[in-house]
Design an enzyme around this catalytic site. Structure first.
Site, short mmCIF file in Angstrom:
data_model
loop_
_atom_site.label_atom_id
_atom_site.label_comp_id
_atom_site.label_asym_id
_atom_site.label_seq_id
_atom_site.Cartn_x
_atom_site.Cartn_y
_atom_site.Cartn_z
N VAL A 11 7.34 -9.84 5.86
CA VAL A 11 6.11 -9.04 5.75
C VAL A 11 5.02 -9.82 5.01
O VAL A 11 3.88 -9.90 5.46
CB VAL A 11 6.42 -7.70 5.03
CG1 VAL A 11 5.14 -6.96 4.67
CG2 VAL A 11 7.31 -6.83 5.92
N ARG A 37 11.27 -20.97 -0.02
CA ARG A 37 10.80 -20.17 1.12
C ARG A 37 9.27 -20.01 1.04
O ARG A 37 8.56 -20.20 2.03
CB ARG A 37 11.48 -18.80 1.11
CG ARG A 37 11.11 -17.95 2.32
CD ARG A 37 11.89 -16.64 2.35
NE ARG A 37 11.67 -15.95 3.62
CZ ARG A 37 12.22 -14.78 3.94
NH1 ARG A 37 13.03 -14.17 3.10
NH2 ARG A 37 11.97 -14.21 5.10
N GLN A 79 14.86 -2.65 5.27
CA GLN A 79 15.84 -1.74 5.88
C GLN A 79 16.80 -2.49 6.79
O GLN A 79 16.37 -3.35 7.57
CB GLN A 79 15.12 -0.72 6.77
CG GLN A 79 14.45 0.40 6.09
CD GLN A 79 13.51 1.11 7.06
OE1 GLN A 79 12.34 0.77 7.17
NE2 GLN A 79 14.04 2.07 7.80
N PRO A 118 10.69 2.13 -0.56
CA PRO A 118 9.85 3.19 -0.01
C PRO A 118 8.47 3.17 -0.65
O PRO A 118 8.35 3.35 -1.87
CB PRO A 118 10.62 4.48 -0.34
CG PRO A 118 11.48 4.12 -1.51
CD PRO A 118 11.75 2.65 -1.45
N VAL A 119 7.46 2.91 0.15
CA VAL A 119 6.16 2.49 -0.38
C VAL A 119 5.50 3.57 -1.23
O VAL A 119 4.86 3.26 -2.24
CB VAL A 119 5.25 2.00 0.77
CG1 VAL A 119 4.85 3.12 1.71
CG2 VAL A 119 4.02 1.31 0.22
N ASP A 120 5.68 4.84 -0.88
CA ASP A 120 5.00 5.89 -1.65
C ASP A 120 5.56 5.97 -3.07
O ASP A 120 4.81 6.06 -4.04
CB ASP A 120 5.16 7.24 -0.95
CG ASP A 120 4.61 7.20 0.46
OD1 ASP A 120 3.39 7.08 0.60
OD2 ASP A 120 5.41 7.24 1.43
N SER A 144 -0.29 5.26 11.44
CA SER A 144 -1.50 5.74 12.12
C SER A 144 -1.86 4.78 13.26
O SER A 144 -2.31 5.22 14.33
CB SER A 144 -2.67 5.87 11.13
OG SER A 144 -2.34 6.81 10.11
N HIS A 170 5.33 7.68 4.20
CA HIS A 170 5.57 6.61 5.18
C HIS A 170 7.08 6.62 5.38
O HIS A 170 7.83 5.97 4.66
CB HIS A 170 5.10 5.26 4.63
CG HIS A 170 5.58 4.10 5.45
ND1 HIS A 170 5.27 3.94 6.77
CD2 HIS A 170 6.37 3.04 5.13
CE1 HIS A 170 5.84 2.84 7.23
NE2 HIS A 170 6.52 2.28 6.26
#
Ligand code: NAD
Length: 309
Positions: A11, A37, A79, A118-120, A144, A170
């Site tokens: 990411v 890396r 995940q 978990p982003v929230d 979205s 999310h």
């Protein structure tokens, strides 16, 4: 303008690559626990710079984040097939407790853009760890985009002309705000009727399943998702750097729900400037309440919120 990326995995590196291709910033610094890396990714991405926007790309230790205006945090576990985003909570919260104070000290003027899942809840944890700091989560900007793309496919138009928001978590409880979906400025149902295209309960259910299930389907096929989120992170970062006042469904603390979740927000310098509550019908309002409840319940597993459980 300098941007830092903490966690140069799939990411983080893809976000950095997207920023070079888009010319989002003048300087990029990648840092990772795995320094080799980060170094290899920085080198590979730097080779795109002369044939795109000339961005200076480097890697280094956390201290090299100094001078960053935005730091994207994408460090931590992702995940595995069959795992939900909430399953990652304890692993990634432990990383954040150690890492985020160091990031904040190294980049004292940076807005922190959280992508790790978990982003929230990790957005909430970051706000708790670093009071007063500009913090936002990538939230449902990606979801979205998935909703807009799937709707655009049905409408037969370019996806940038579909406006649509996914609200709340999310994750699995996210809410598709059909009431506010527009195409060419028309409510989506009116647009489809005007073009004689099908728009039924089944059509909506298929789009909804495709939006909610996108990550699981992609992870099943190629083990991780990163292009969509990479582009979304580049977009959010640009909007902060340029103080664009863009409307994006980023995640931020939301007093009405007692937790960080996604709603349309005005994003500019300093991160979230304001929230724009969309018009929702009764079912969407109820679903958003449920989503907030899911997040509060998951967050109660963290020591920081144990007394509120
Ligand atoms: P990855 O395994 O490819 O990369 C994670 C990187 O984090 C690794 O390079 C690892 O060395 C690094 N890391 C771990 N602990 C660290 C620490 N303490 N300091 C610095 N670096 C550290 O994983 P990925 O596929 O890039 O996913 C990263 C995160 O992004 C996951 O939590 C994933 O669920 C999340 N994600 C979020 C979205 C979104 O929409 N917000 C979308 C996709 C993935």
């Amino acid at each position: 303008m300098k941007v830092g990326v903490v966690g140069a995995g799939l990411v983080g590196a893809t976000a950095a690559y997207a920023m070079v291709l888009r010319g989002s910033c003048s300087e990029l610094l990648l840092t990772d626990l795995d320094a080799a890396r980060a170094g290899a990714e920085a080198q590979d991405i730097a080779h795109a710079s002369p044939v795109s926007h000339g961005t200076r790309v480097a890697s280094g230790p956390l201290e090299a984040l100094a001078g960053s205006r935005v730091v994207i945090v994408a460090a931590g576990a992702n995940q595995q097939p069959g795992e939900s985003r909430l399953d990652l909570l304890s692993k990634n919260a432990a990383i954040f407790r150690d890492l985020l104070p160091q990031v904040a000290a190294a980049a004292p003027d940076a807005a922190l853009l959280i992508a790790t899942n978990p982003v929230d809840i990790l957005t909430d944890l970051t706000v708790r760890l670093l009071p007063g700091r500009a913090v936002l989560g990538s939230g449902t900007v990606l979801d979205s985009a998935r909703l807009r793309w799937l709707t655009a496919e049905r409408a037969g138009v370019d996806a940038t002309h579909v406006h649509a928001s996914v609200l709340g978590e999310h994750g699995d409880s996210e809410v598709i705000a059909w009431s506010s979906v527009t195409v060419a400025g028309l409510p989506v149902a009116a647009f489809m009727a005007a073009r004689d295209l099908p728009w039924t309960t089944d059509t909506r259910a298929e789009i909804e399943a495709g939006t909610r299930g996108a990550a699981a389907a992609i992870i099943q096929g190629k083990r991780a998702t990163y292009y969509g989120i990479g582009a979304a992170l580049a977009r959010i970062t640009e909007r902060i750097l340029a103080d664009r006042r863009a409307i994006l469904t980023v995640s931020a603390p939301t007093p009405a729900y007692g937790v960080s979740l996604s709603l349309p927000r005005i994003v500019g310098a300093g991160g979230v400037l304001n929230t724009v509550m969309p018009l929702l019908d009764a079912a969407e309002t109820a679903a958003l309440d449920v989503s907030a409840g899911v997040l509060r319940a998951a967050r109660a597993n963290l020591a920081e919120w144990a007394s509120e459980a």
